[in-house]
Design a protein around this motif. Structure first.
Motif, PDB file in Angstrom:
ATOM      1  N   ILE A   6      48.987  71.534  34.707  1.00  0.00           N
ATOM      2  CA  ILE A   6      48.818  72.938  34.952  1.00  0.00           C
ATOM      3  C   ILE A   6      49.840  73.356  36.349  1.00  0.00           C
ATOM      4  O   ILE A   6      50.071  72.595  37.221  1.00  0.00           O
ATOM      5  CB  ILE A   6      47.384  73.187  35.797  1.00  0.00           C
ATOM      6  CG1 ILE A   6      46.296  72.815  34.609  1.00  0.00           C
ATOM      7  CG2 ILE A   6      47.232  74.616  36.425  1.00  0.00           C
ATOM      8  CD1 ILE A   6      44.924  72.639  35.360  1.00  0.00           C
ATOM      9  N   LYS A  14      45.162  78.934  38.980  1.00  0.00           N
ATOM     10  CA  LYS A  14      45.297  77.331  38.713  1.00  0.00           C
ATOM     11  C   LYS A  14      44.183  76.478  39.225  1.00  0.00           C
ATOM     12  O   LYS A  14      43.759  75.378  38.662  1.00  0.00           O
ATOM     13  CB  LYS A  14      46.512  76.945  39.455  1.00  0.00           C
ATOM     14  CG  LYS A  14      47.863  77.354  38.614  1.00  0.00           C
ATOM     15  CD  LYS A  14      49.181  77.189  39.393  1.00  0.00           C
ATOM     16  CE  LYS A  14      49.140  77.462  40.792  1.00  0.00           C
ATOM     17  NZ  LYS A  14      50.312  76.963  41.595  1.00  0.00           N
ATOM     18  N   ALA A  17      41.243  76.827  36.794  1.00  0.00           N
ATOM     19  CA  ALA A  17      41.363  76.014  35.711  1.00  0.00           C
ATOM     20  C   ALA A  17      41.348  74.231  36.000  1.00  0.00           C
ATOM     21  O   ALA A  17      40.626  73.839  34.862  1.00  0.00           O
ATOM     22  CB  ALA A  17      43.037  76.041  35.160  1.00  0.00           C
ATOM     23  N   LEU A  18      41.954  74.028  37.059  1.00  0.00           N
ATOM     24  CA  LEU A  18      41.939  72.435  37.248  1.00  0.00           C
ATOM     25  C   LEU A  18      40.162  71.973  37.496  1.00  0.00           C
ATOM     26  O   LEU A  18      39.932  70.850  36.959  1.00  0.00           O
ATOM     27  CB  LEU A  18      42.451  71.935  38.474  1.00  0.00           C
ATOM     28  CG  LEU A  18      42.826  70.697  38.694  1.00  0.00           C
ATOM     29  CD1 LEU A  18      43.526  69.943  37.737  1.00  0.00           C
ATOM     30  CD2 LEU A  18      43.350  70.524  40.084  1.00  0.00           C
ATOM     31  N   SER A  55      47.703  69.296  38.320  1.00  0.00           N
ATOM     32  CA  SER A  55      48.678  70.574  38.936  1.00  0.00           C
ATOM     33  C   SER A  55      49.734  70.106  39.613  1.00  0.00           C
ATOM     34  O   SER A  55      49.914  69.325  40.404  1.00  0.00           O
ATOM     35  CB  SER A  55      47.777  71.156  39.999  1.00  0.00           C
ATOM     36  OG  SER A  55      48.304  72.242  40.432  1.00  0.00           O
ATOM     37  N   ILE A 148      40.176  78.195  28.820  1.00  0.00           N
ATOM     38  CA  ILE A 148      40.783  76.762  29.093  1.00  0.00           C
ATOM     39  C   ILE A 148      39.953  75.789  28.235  1.00  0.00           C
ATOM     40  O   ILE A 148      40.931  74.905  27.680  1.00  0.00           O
ATOM     41  CB  ILE A 148      40.763  76.534  30.637  1.00  0.00           C
ATOM     42  CG1 ILE A 148      41.685  77.350  31.378  1.00  0.00           C
ATOM     43  CG2 ILE A 148      41.015  75.012  30.774  1.00  0.00           C
ATOM     44  CD1 ILE A 148      43.014  77.477  30.960  1.00  0.00           C
TER      45      ILE A 148
END
Length: 280
Positions: A6, A14, A17-18, A55, A148
Motif C-alpha cells: 500500500i 492508506k 485500506a491497511l 504500507s 479493497i
C-alpha cells in the motif's frame, strides 16, 4: 504468499485500506522502510504467513528508491506482489488535513499543505507507475473497504477489468484507464417518474432498451475492448479500469456499465458505481 503493498499520498485512505486488510486476516505492517521488505517477507514465510499487507510510502524517506527492486526480487521468488496506489484530488486532501487537523508528513517551515502534496506526488511518481491507482476523492471509508477487499480477492495472474460508472459533475476518476462519455444518450432524469431511480432499476432498464443509440454505444465500446484487451494483457497488467460517465452518475453510466460487465462475463470483472448509495 500474497503480498499487498500500500502506497500513495498522505490523507488518501492508506490507513483505512491497511486496517481493512488486517481485519480480513492479513498480517500487516505500517510504514516499513523499503530496504527491509525482503527480510520481513522472508521472516513471514518462515512463520507460515500466506497473506501480508505492508504500507510503504514517503515516510520511509530515501529508502523508497529500493521498492522497485525489492518488488521484482520477491516476484521472481514466486510471491504474488500487488501494489495499490492511493490518491485523491489536491483540494480533497487539503480539506481532509484541515478537518482532522493533522500535520502533513512533509510539512516544514514555509511550506503550505498544497506544496507538500505536490512534493509528495513528485516523490511517488515512479511508485505510482508500479501499481494500481485508486482515487478516493469521492469515496467513504466503508466503500473504500469494500473496494479493497474485492480487488485483493481477484485471482492472481489474470487481468481484472474494473467497470466503473461515475458522474462528470463530480469529476473524472483519477484511476480510470479508459473513459467513455455517455452524456450524449437520452436522459431519463427529465422524466419525473424515473428521476429518483437508478440504472439498476427495471424501469430505467426498460427505458434504455427502447433507445437504439444506447445499444449502439454499448456495441461500439464492446468492439473497442474486444480489440484492445489482448494488448493490455500483453503488458502483464493486473487491472484495467474502464470508466463510463454521465452527468450525475445515476442512470446512463450505470446502465452502460452493467451491460458491459455482462458482455465481458468471461473475463475477471469487478463493477463499481461511484455515485450510487452504498446500500445499492
Amino acid at each position: 504468499m500474497q503480498l499487498i503493498l500500500i502506497s500513495g499520498l498522505s490523507g488518501s485512505g492508506k490507513s483505512v485500506a491497511l486496517k481493512a486488510l488486517e481485519d480480513a486476516g492479513y498480517a500487516s505492517v505500517d510504514n516499513l522502510p523499503a530496504t527491509l521488505l525482503s527480510k520481513l517477507i522472508a521472516l513471514y514465510r518462515e512463520q507460515g504467513h500466506k497473506r501480508v499487507a505492508i504500507s510503504v510510502d514517503t515516510r520511509g524517506g530515501p529508502t523508497l528508491a529500493a521498492l522497485p527492486g525489492a518488488m521484482k526480487e520477491l516476484s521472481d521468488e514466486g510471491v504474488d506482489v500487488r501494489l495499490l496506489y492511493f490518491e485523491a484530488k489536491p483540494d480533497t486532501l487539503v480539506k481532509r488535513f484541515s478537518e482532522t487537523r493533522r500535520r502533513h508528513p512533509l510539512s516544514g517551515p514555509g511550506l503550505t499543505v498544497e506544496e507538500c502534496i505536490r512534493q509528495e506526488q513528485e516523490m511517488l511518481a515512479e511508485v505510482k507507475a508500479l501499481g494500481y491507482p485508486i482515487d478516493t476523492s469521492e469515496l467513504s471509508a466503508n466503500r473504500l473497504r469494500t473496494w479493497i477487499k474485492a480487488l485483493v480477492g481477484a485471482e492472481a495472474g489474470r487481468l481484472t477489468v474494473v467497470f466503473e460508472s461515475f458522474g462528470f459533475k463530480h469529476g473524472v476518476p483519477l484511476d480510470a484507464d479508459l473513459v467513455f462519455d455517455a452524456r450524449c444518450l437520452p436522459n431519463p432524469f427529465y422524466d419525473p417518474r424515473l428521476r429518483p431511480l437508478t440504472g439498476l432499476d427495471q424501469a430505467i432498464v426498460d427505458f434504455f432498451l427502447q433507445e437504439s443509440s444506447v445499444a449502439e454505444m454499448i456495441h461500439d465500446i464492446r468492439r473497442f475492448l474486444d480489440k484492445w484487451l489482448p494488448a493490455y494483457r500483453q503488458e502483464n497488467r493486473s487491472y484495467l479500469t474502464v470508466a463510463v460517465g454521465c452527468t450525475g452518475g445515476q442512470h446512463r453510466s450505470v446502465f452502460v456499465i452493467e451491460a458491459l460487465a455482462r458482455a465481458f462475463a468471461g473475463e475477471q470483472v469487478l463493477i463499481r458505481h461511484r455515485e450510487l448509495p452504498e446500500t445499492r
